[in-house]
Design an enzyme around this catalytic site. Structure first.
Site, short mmCIF file in Angstrom:
data_model
loop_
_atom_site.label_atom_id
_atom_site.label_comp_id
_atom_site.label_asym_id
_atom_site.label_seq_id
_atom_site.Cartn_x
_atom_site.Cartn_y
_atom_site.Cartn_z
N TYR A 131 -6.10 5.69 3.07
CA TYR A 131 -5.43 4.88 2.05
C TYR A 131 -6.25 3.62 1.74
CZ TYR A 131 -1.75 1.80 0.14
OH TYR A 131 -1.01 0.94 -0.63
N SER A 186 -4.60 -3.26 -2.96
CA SER A 186 -3.85 -3.64 -1.77
C SER A 186 -4.69 -4.57 -0.91
CB SER A 186 -3.47 -2.40 -0.96
OG SER A 186 -2.97 -2.74 0.32
#
Length: 295
Positions: free
Chosen positions: A203, A190
Site C-alpha cells: 500500500y 497518504s
C-alpha cells in the site's frame, strides 16, 4: 467586552482511542463502526465555491470519498461516484446526502481495477453531465500483513496495485479529454507514501507512486490550464480500517494530535484544491497528517 467564540481544540474535537474492539470483512460498513465516522453531515456548510461543476469521485460510497462528495455537493457540484457492487447500501447513503444538498448524484457500481469499468465510468459522466470538471482519484485498497513482505501474496499485491494505481492512471488518461481549462485532478496519497509502515508495504509503495504521478502529470497538463494536486491524509477513521487491520483499538493514538482524523476533516482540502481559490496551486501535496512532519 464580548466573549469571542472559541476554536475547537483539535485534540478533543473528535473521539480518541481506545476504541471498542471491532473487525469486519472487506470492504467494511460505516454503520458497524464504533464510533461512527463523521463525514460532515451536521457540520459542513457550503458557500458556492464549486457551483455547477461536474465531479467524478472514485470510492465515493464511504470514508473520505463520501465526505468529499457531500462537501462538493454543498458547494454546488453535481457528483458521479464509483463504488463496488457490494457497497450499494453505502452508496445509497452518499446519494441521499448529495441529493439533499440539491445536486445531481449518480452512483456507478464498478471495479476500477478493470480498464473497461473506468471507461464506462468516464462515459457515464459525460453522458449524464455533459463533461467533467473535477476528477478525484480516491478509491484505494490495503490489507495489513503484520509479518511483512513474506505474507504479501501476489494476489494481494496485484489487487493493491490495480486499485490504487491502474485505476487512477486509466481514469486520468480518459478524463483529460473532457476536463476544460480551469478543471482539476485531485489524487489521494497518504502519509504512508513518506513514512511507510512495514505491515502496509505494498500500500505504501502505491502512495509514494501517487505523489510522483501527481507531480509529473501536473507539469504535463499545466499548459492546458488543468491543475493536478494530491491530499496526503494521516490515519483516518473509515471502514477500510476495521476491515483490513487486525487491531484498531489504538488506531491514530500515535498521531501528535492523539487521535485519527474523521473523514469530514479531509474534505475541505479537496474543496480548496478543486476551487478557483487554488488557481495558482498545482503539483502540490496538501498534508493532513495530524502533525506528522513530512518532506
Amino acid at each position: 467586552m464580548t466573549d469571542r467564540p472559541r476554536q475547537p481544540d483539535p485534540t478533543r474535537r473528535h473521539p480518541r482511542p481506545e476504541f471498542p474492539p471491532q473487525s469486519q470483512e472487506p470492504p467494511g460498513s460505516t454503520g458497524e463502526m464504533r464510533p461512527r465516522p463523521d463525514h460532515g453531515e451536521d457540520s459542513y456548510r457550503g458557500c458556492g465555491r464549486l457551483r455547477e461543476r461536474r465531479a467524478i469521485i472514485t470510492g465515493g460510497d464511504s470514508g473520505i470519498g463520501r465526505a468529499v462528495a457531500l462537501a462538493f455537493a454543498r458547494e454546488g457540484a453535481d457528483v458521479i461516484f464509483s463504488h463496488l457492487p457490494e457497497e450499494a447500501a453505502e452508496a445509497a447513503e452518499t446519494t441521499r446526502l448529495i441529493t439533499d444538498a440539491g445536486r445531481r448524484a449518480v452512483a456507478v457500481p464498478c471495479d476500477i481495477r478493470e480498464e473497461d469499468a473506468c471507461r464506462a465510468l468516464t462515459d457515464r459522466a459525460v453522458d449524464e453531465f455533459g463533461g467533467v470538471d473535477i476528477l478525484v482519484n480516491n478509491a484505494a485498497y490495503q490489507m495489513a500483513q503484520p509479518d511483512g513482505i513474506e505474507q504479501i501474496t501476489t494476489e494481494q499485491f496485484d489487487r493493491v496495485m490495480r486499485t490504487n494505481l491502474y485505476g487512477m492512471f486509466w481514469l486520468s488518461r480518459m478524463c483529460v479529454h473532457h476536463i476544460p481549462a480551469g478543471g482539476s485532478i485531485i489524487n489521494t496519497t497518504s502519509v504512508q507514501g513518506y513514512q511507510p509502515s512495514p505491515h502496509l508495504l505494498d500500500y505504501a509503495m502505491t502512495k509514494g507512486a501517487i505523489v510522483t504521478f501527481t507531480q509529473g502529470l501536473a507539469a504535463h497538463l499545466a499548459p492546458r490550464g488543468i491543475r493536478v494536486n494530491a491530499v496526503a491524509p494521516g490515519p483516518v477513521w473509515t471502514p477500510l480500517i476495521p476491515s483490513t487491520m487486525p487491531d484498531t483499538t489504538g488506531f491514530g493514538a500515535k498521531s501528535p494530535l492523539g487521535r485519527p482524523a474523521q473523514p469530514a476533516e479531509m474534505a475541505p482540502a479537496y474543496v480548496f484544491l478543486a476551487s478557483a481559490d487554488a488557481g495558482y496551486v498545482t503539483a502540490e501535496v496538501v498534508n493532513a497528517t495530524g502533525g506528522s512532519p513530512l518532506p
